[in-house]
Design an enzyme around this catalytic site. Structure first.
Site, PDB file in Angstrom:
ATOM      1  N   LYS A   1      41.949  49.218  51.217  1.00 34.78           N
ATOM      2  CA  LYS A   1      41.335  47.830  50.939  1.00 34.78           C
ATOM      3  C   LYS A   1      40.517  47.277  51.658  1.00 34.78           C
ATOM      4  O   LYS A   1      40.663  47.446  52.934  1.00 34.78           O
ATOM      5  CB  LYS A   1      42.579  46.720  50.362  1.00 34.78           C
ATOM      6  CG  LYS A   1      42.218  45.734  49.345  1.00 34.78           C
ATOM      7  CD  LYS A   1      42.335  46.363  47.932  1.00 34.78           C
ATOM      8  CE  LYS A   1      41.647  45.383  47.007  1.00 34.78           C
ATOM      9  NZ  LYS A   1      42.245  45.676  45.451  1.00 34.78           N
TER      10      LYS A   1
HETATM   11  P1  NAD Z   1      36.473  37.630  40.835  1.00 33.58           P
HETATM   12  O1  NAD Z   1      36.028  37.334  42.158  1.00 33.58           O
HETATM   13  O2  NAD Z   1      35.593  38.214  39.902  1.00 33.58           O
HETATM   14  O3  NAD Z   1      37.278  36.409  39.967  1.00 33.58           O
HETATM   15  C1  NAD Z   1      38.242  35.817  40.625  1.00 33.58           C
HETATM   16  C2  NAD Z   1      38.499  34.628  39.674  1.00 33.58           C
HETATM   17  O4  NAD Z   1      39.883  33.928  40.267  1.00 33.58           O
HETATM   18  C3  NAD Z   1      37.520  33.619  39.753  1.00 33.58           C
HETATM   19  O5  NAD Z   1      37.182  32.893  38.517  1.00 33.58           O
HETATM   20  C4  NAD Z   1      37.669  32.660  40.573  1.00 33.58           C
HETATM   21  O6  NAD Z   1      37.207  31.416  40.438  1.00 33.58           O
HETATM   22  C5  NAD Z   1      39.374  32.499  40.356  1.00 33.58           C
HETATM   23  N1  NAD Z   1      40.105  31.982  41.520  1.00 33.58           N
HETATM   24  C6  NAD Z   1      40.009  32.086  42.829  1.00 33.58           C
HETATM   25  N2  NAD Z   1      40.827  31.373  43.772  1.00 33.58           N
HETATM   26  C7  NAD Z   1      41.632  30.914  43.037  1.00 33.58           C
HETATM   27  C8  NAD Z   1      42.642  30.016  43.026  1.00 33.58           C
HETATM   28  N3  NAD Z   1      43.007  29.701  44.226  1.00 33.58           N
HETATM   29  N4  NAD Z   1      43.258  29.777  42.001  1.00 33.58           N
HETATM   30  C9  NAD Z   1      42.708  29.916  40.542  1.00 33.58           C
HETATM   31  N5  NAD Z   1      41.809  30.775  40.468  1.00 33.58           N
HETATM   32  C10 NAD Z   1      41.123  31.526  41.537  1.00 33.58           C
HETATM   33  O7  NAD Z   1      37.691  38.563  40.971  1.00 33.58           O
HETATM   34  P2  NAD Z   1      38.155  39.992  40.228  1.00 33.58           P
HETATM   35  O8  NAD Z   1      37.670  41.097  40.460  1.00 33.58           O
HETATM   36  O9  NAD Z   1      38.301  39.432  38.559  1.00 33.58           O
HETATM   37  O10 NAD Z   1      39.861  40.046  40.705  1.00 33.58           O
HETATM   38  C11 NAD Z   1      40.947  39.197  40.236  1.00 33.58           C
HETATM   39  C12 NAD Z   1      42.017  39.754  40.467  1.00 33.58           C
HETATM   40  O11 NAD Z   1      42.109  41.243  39.779  1.00 33.58           O
HETATM   41  C13 NAD Z   1      42.617  40.354  42.097  1.00 33.58           C
HETATM   42  O12 NAD Z   1      43.878  40.058  42.269  1.00 33.58           O
HETATM   43  C14 NAD Z   1      41.979  41.718  42.135  1.00 33.58           C
HETATM   44  O13 NAD Z   1      42.852  42.263  43.211  1.00 33.58           O
HETATM   45  C15 NAD Z   1      42.599  42.217  40.782  1.00 33.58           C
HETATM   46  N6  NAD Z   1      41.882  43.321  40.576  1.00 33.58           N
HETATM   47  C16 NAD Z   1      40.685  43.546  40.285  1.00 33.58           C
HETATM   48  C17 NAD Z   1      40.068  44.766  39.846  1.00 33.58           C
HETATM   49  C18 NAD Z   1      38.569  44.929  39.727  1.00 33.58           C
HETATM   50  O14 NAD Z   1      38.323  45.830  39.029  1.00 33.58           O
HETATM   51  N7  NAD Z   1      37.734  43.918  39.915  1.00 33.58           N
HETATM   52  C19 NAD Z   1      40.885  45.887  39.549  1.00 33.58           C
HETATM   53  C20 NAD Z   1      42.255  45.803  39.717  1.00 33.58           C
HETATM   54  C21 NAD Z   1      42.689  44.669  40.230  1.00 33.58           C
END
Ligand code: NAD
Length: 424
Positions: free
Chosen positions: A113
């Site tokens: 990561k």
């Molecule tokens: P992103 O940046 O696209 O979206 C994150 C979202 O969370 C946004 O809507 C943001 O406003 C919100 N957010 C941020 N801080 C916050 C808080 N304190 N309280 C409430 N909401 C908050 O990120 P993403 O890629 O959608 O990732 C989200 C989660 O999914 C993370 O835990 C990431 O590790 C996990 N994840 C992502 C992927 C991927 O392919 N992008 C794959 C597996 C897991």
């Protein structure tokens, strides 16, 4: 013979949480003592300083990390997070979870990561490009299609992956799309990658609701986080007939028992960049969202949002962990004791993202590209198999579903280390 070492490098609540999960799983499968610490602790970390020229001519130095947890089972794989609260401990925990996830679903990868301490919303597009390119530049020598392959995570996206790929390619002297995944289609991205994590979450939610004999057409869903994963999960579940009653971003949450208009919410987000003041429902807090009455609760933002104080108050039937590490160890125990909530643990629930990243990497290696149907069909096949293996492990050993998933992932990494010897 190794003795339990207290890690100081990564010490933090979230790293300790990941370690406790590991210890429980290692105990449950009687993992030999001599293999434990080297399976548990990250293999290496790279800390970088990133000077970036700002639009006003000044220079700001950002700090970032890349943690490669396990390289025994293949090149390491994992996203890069741009967020102001990134710490080395958080990146270490996220890298650890990537190792178990890739092994659980049978991908030929280790886990990694990355993270940069920055609020990307405070940078212009030019500054963001400079930061992304500088991060990749500092990691040259440590990343590559056979070494370590970054991807998007919180705060990063396809465009950032394109800049990183371009920086690496300019260094090696030829286009090298396989160095990162989650790229735009135009530069070697895969059909279906953008929606892959959400599509995978929705597929598993559908399967578990079926097992629980809860019709999806009568199910209500609350989702915390409306970024890549949260919004794609919402769209997929809505297309499957579920009603999305709450969504949120870092500015707050929207609750509408009649169902949130997702297209309207996405259009609002496109123009305003935040959900704040979106008039598609009642404004509630992110904390209130988690305690709403719903069939499925989906944390899709950051870690440790479900803890000992709100775990007793959850009113969902199914907790689908789209985010990594959303449930603390204490909350896990509370939910298990309650016995009325099924959990799809993160390492299974959000694995669709890395599965399609693997497809993207494969297509890049072969310069032969698949259509979307093929991607989604193959994604579903892997998820279905992983779910079955988790359910089998759960039944056979009377484990919780999280313990079942973790023991499978950890067991495979440990076995590879044992078979290979002390170096990898
Ligand atoms: P992103 O940046 O696209 O979206 C994150 C979202 O969370 C946004 O809507 C943001 O406003 C919100 N957010 C941020 N801080 C916050 C808080 N304190 N309280 C409430 N909401 C908050 O990120 P993403 O890629 O959608 O990732 C989200 C989660 O999914 C993370 O835990 C990431 O590790 C996990 N994840 C992502 C992927 C991927 O392919 N992008 C794959 C597996 C897991």
């Amino acid at each position: 013979m190794s003795k339990a070492v207290v890690s100081t490098l990564y010490d933090s609540d979230v790293f300790r949480m990941a370690c406790r999960q590991f210890d429980q799983a290692a105990d449950a499968i009687n993992l030999p003592e001599e293999i434990r610490d080297r399976t548990k602790y990250p293999r290496r970390c790279i800390a970088v300083s990133l000077p970036v020229k700002r639009d006003n001519g000044s220079v700001t130095v950002f700090e970032g990390y890349r943690v490669q947890h396990n390289i025994s089972t293949g090149p390491s794989k994992g996203g890069v997070r741009f967020h102001e609260s990134v710490t080395l401990g958080e990146v270490g925990a996220l890298a650890m979870w990537m190792s178990w996830k890739c092994s659980l679903v049978g991908l030929p990868y280790g886990g990694a990561k990355g993270g940069v301490i920055v609020n990307p919303r405070e940078l212009s597009a030019t500054e963001l490009e400079h930061l992304s390119r500088r991060y990749m530049q500092e990691l040259i020598g440590f990343v590559g299609p056979q070494l370590d392959i970054p991807a998007p995570d919180v705060g990063t996206n396809e465009q950032i992956m394109a800049w990183m790929m371009d920086t690496y390619s300019n260094h090696v002297g030829y286009i090298c799309p396989g160095v990162v995944t989650g790229k735009p289609i135009a530069v070697g991205g895969s059909q279906g990658r953008r929606e892959a994590t959400g599509a995978g979450v929705a597929f598993l939610v559908g399967k578990y609701l079926e097992d629980m004999k809860l019709p999806i057409s009568k199910s209500t869903v609350a989702i915390q986080g409306f970024g890549n994963v949260g919004s794609e999960t919402a769209l997929a579940l809505s297309a499957m007939g579920a009603k999305i009653v709450a969504i949120s971003d870092y500015t707050g949450a929207i609750y509408n028992p009649a169902g949130v208009d997702l297209r309207k919410a996405l259009a609002y987000l496109q123009s305003e960049r935040v959900l704040k003041d979106f008039d598609g429902g009642d404004a509630v807090s992110n904390e209130q969202l988690l305690e709403l009455e719903c069939t499925v609760l989906i944390p899709a933002a950051l870690e440790r949002v479900i803890h000992q104080d709100n775990a007793p108050k959850l009113k969902c039937r199914l907790l689908a962990e789209a985010a990594n590490g959303p449930t603390t160890n204490a909350a896990d125990r509370i939910i298990e004791d309650r016995g009325d909530i099924e959990i799809i643990p993160d390492v299974l629930c959000n694995s669709g993202g890395v599965i399609v990243s693997y497809f993207e990497w494969l297509q890049n290696q072969q310069s032969f590209y698949w259509d979307r149907d093929e991607v989604i069909r193959k994604l579903h096949a892997i998820l279905e198999k992983a779910k079955e293996s988790v359910e089998y492990q759960k039944r056979k050993f009377k484990f919780s579903r999280r313990l079942a998933a973790l023991t499978l992932g950890i067991g495979r990494v440990a076995e590879a280390k044992q078979k290979r010897g002390l170096f990898p």
